[in-house]
Design an enzyme around this catalytic site. Structure first.
Site: not given
Length: 344
Positions: A52-53, A191, A193, A314
Site C-alpha cells: 500500500s506504500h 486509507r 488499504e 516485513r
C-alpha cells in the site's frame, strides 16, 4: 517463473524496482535528489511487502506534482535551532528528502544529549514512516515519528472528519538483530488499504468508517467519500489528537484540517509537518543497569508465547525478496511504464 509467483505478477530485482520508480519520477520533472529519496522509500516498502506504500503510490504522485505549490526542485537544508532541535523546511517538495537530510544532525545530537528532535515543515508526505525510524535505530538510538494527514477521520462519537489518519512509528535498537519497529495509522484502517480493497472489490471490516451521511458502512467507496473511524474508539481518537498537536501547532505546521484546505481539491498528497524524535538509551541506562538485556527479555517473553513482534513480517518479506526478487503486479508495472514518458 519463480515458485509461488502468479501469472498476474512479475519479479524484479531491487535495482530494477529502484530504476522503475526513479525513471517515472524524473520523467515527470522531479529533481534528481527528490526522485532518488522517493524511489528508495517506495522500493523499500514494495520489497518488504508493504504494497500500500510501495509502487502503487507512484501514479498518485502525478496529482501531487500538479499542485500549484509543489516544488519539483526543492533543496531542503537542515538547520540547528538549538543543540537538541533541528528544523528542515521541505520547501514544498516531498518530505522524505528533508527527513533524510536532517537525520545526520538528529543522530549526532541524540547521541550527545540523550534526546533530540527533528521538525520537518512544508512537505508533501506520501511514504511510510518506518524506513526513517528503522534507520535511526541502526545507529543504536530509539526513535519516534508522527504526522497529521487530511481530516478524513471522524473523532470517536462523531460523524464527520476532524482528524487525520495520523500515523505513529517507533523503533528500538537491537544489537545483532533488526530493530523492533512498528508503524500504524491511528485510524482503524489505513486509507491506502481502504483504496486497495475498493480496487479489489472487497468490503471493509465493521467499524472502519462511515458514509457521507455519518452511517456505519463497510463499502470502501462510501467510506472514502464519507469519513474513516479511529481505532479503539476514544483511545485512538485521543492519540490522533496528540499527533495533530505535536506534529502541527507544536512545530509550527498544519493540522489535518489546514492540510486539506491547502490542497484546494487537487487531491495531492497531504502537505504538512512531521515530528521525529531520537533517544539515546545508553545515557540513562548507564546509571541504572543493562537496558539491552531488559529489552531483549521483554521481546523474548512476547515471542515465547507464539506472538509476533511488529516488523517481523516485513523482515521476513525482505529476506525473501533478496533471495527471489520483488513481486510487482503486472497491471501496476504496465501502468507505470505507460505513464513514463521517454526522457530526451
Amino acid at each position: 517463473m519463480a515458485s509461488g509467483v502468479s501469472p498476474e505478477e512479475i519479479v524484479l530485482s531491487e535495482g530494477e524496482v529502484l530504476a522503475l520508480a526513479r525513471a517515472f519520477l524524473m520523467a515527470h520533472g522531479l529533481g534528481e535528489a527528490q526522485a532518488d529519496a522517493m524511489a528508495r522509500t517506495l522500493c523499500a516498502a514494495q520489497r518488504d511487502g508493504c504494497t500500500s506504500h510501495g509502487l502503487q503510490r507512484l501514479p498518485g504522485t502525478l496529482d501531487t506534482l500538479a499542485h500549484p505549490a509543489f516544488n519539483r526542485h526543492a533543496d531542503p537544508r537542515p538547520e540547528a535551532v538549538t543543540p537538541a532541535v533541528i528544523r528542515v523546511d521541505a520547501d514544498y517538495g516531498f518530505s522524505i528528502l528533508a527527513a533524510e537530510r536532517g537525520l545526520p544532525l538528529l543522530i549526532d545530537s541524540a547521541r550527545t544529549l540523550g534526546v533530540a528532535l527533528l521538525a520537518v515543515n512544508n512537505g508533501f508526505h506520501s511514504t511510510a514512516l518506518w524506513p526513517v525510524v528503522e534507520e535511526i535505530a541502526t545507529h543504536g538510538l530509539a526513535a519516534l515519528s508522527m504526522n497529521p494527514t487530511h481530516d478524513w477521520v471522524a473523532p470517536a462519537g462523531g460523524t464527520r472528519g476532524a482528524l487525520g489518519t495520523n500515523p505513529i512509528a517507533f523503533a528500538w535498537p537491537r544489537p545483532g538483530r533488526p530493530p523492533y519497529v512498528f508503524d500504524f495509522a491511528t485510524s482503524a484502517g489505513a486509507r491506502a488499504e481502504i483504496a486497495q480493497r475498493r480496487q479489489r472489490g472487497e468490503t471493509l471490516p465493521p467499524g472502519w468508517g462511515l458514509d457521507a451521511q455519518g452511517r456505519p458502512s463497510t463499502d470502501p467507496a462510501a467510506v472514502l467519500a464519507g469519513s474513516m473511524l479511529p481505532f479503539g474508539g476514544h483511545k485512538g481518537s485521543a492519540l490522533a489528537t496528540m499527533v495533530e498537536l505535536l506534529a502541527g501547532p507544536f512545530i509550527g505546521d498544519r493540522t489535518s484540517r489546514q492540510s486539506a484546505a491547502f490542497d484546494g481539491g487537487v487531491k495531492a498528497a497531504p502537505c504538512h509537518g512531521e515530528l521525529i524524535v531520537a533517544f539515546n538509551p545508553a545515557i540513562l541506562a548507564a546509571a541504572t543497569g543493562d537496558s539491552e538485556a531488559a529489552a531483549e527479555d521483554l521481546f523474548a517473553r512476547i515471542t515465547a508465547q507464539g506472538a509476533r513482534l511488529p516488523g517481523d513480517r516485513r523482515y521476513a518479506a525482505r529476506a525473501a525478496a533478496r533471495r527471489t526478487g520483488i513481486r510487482v503486479p503486472k497491471a501496476l508495472y504496465e501502468r507505470i511504464r505507460s505513464l513514463t514518458p521517454p526522457q530526451t
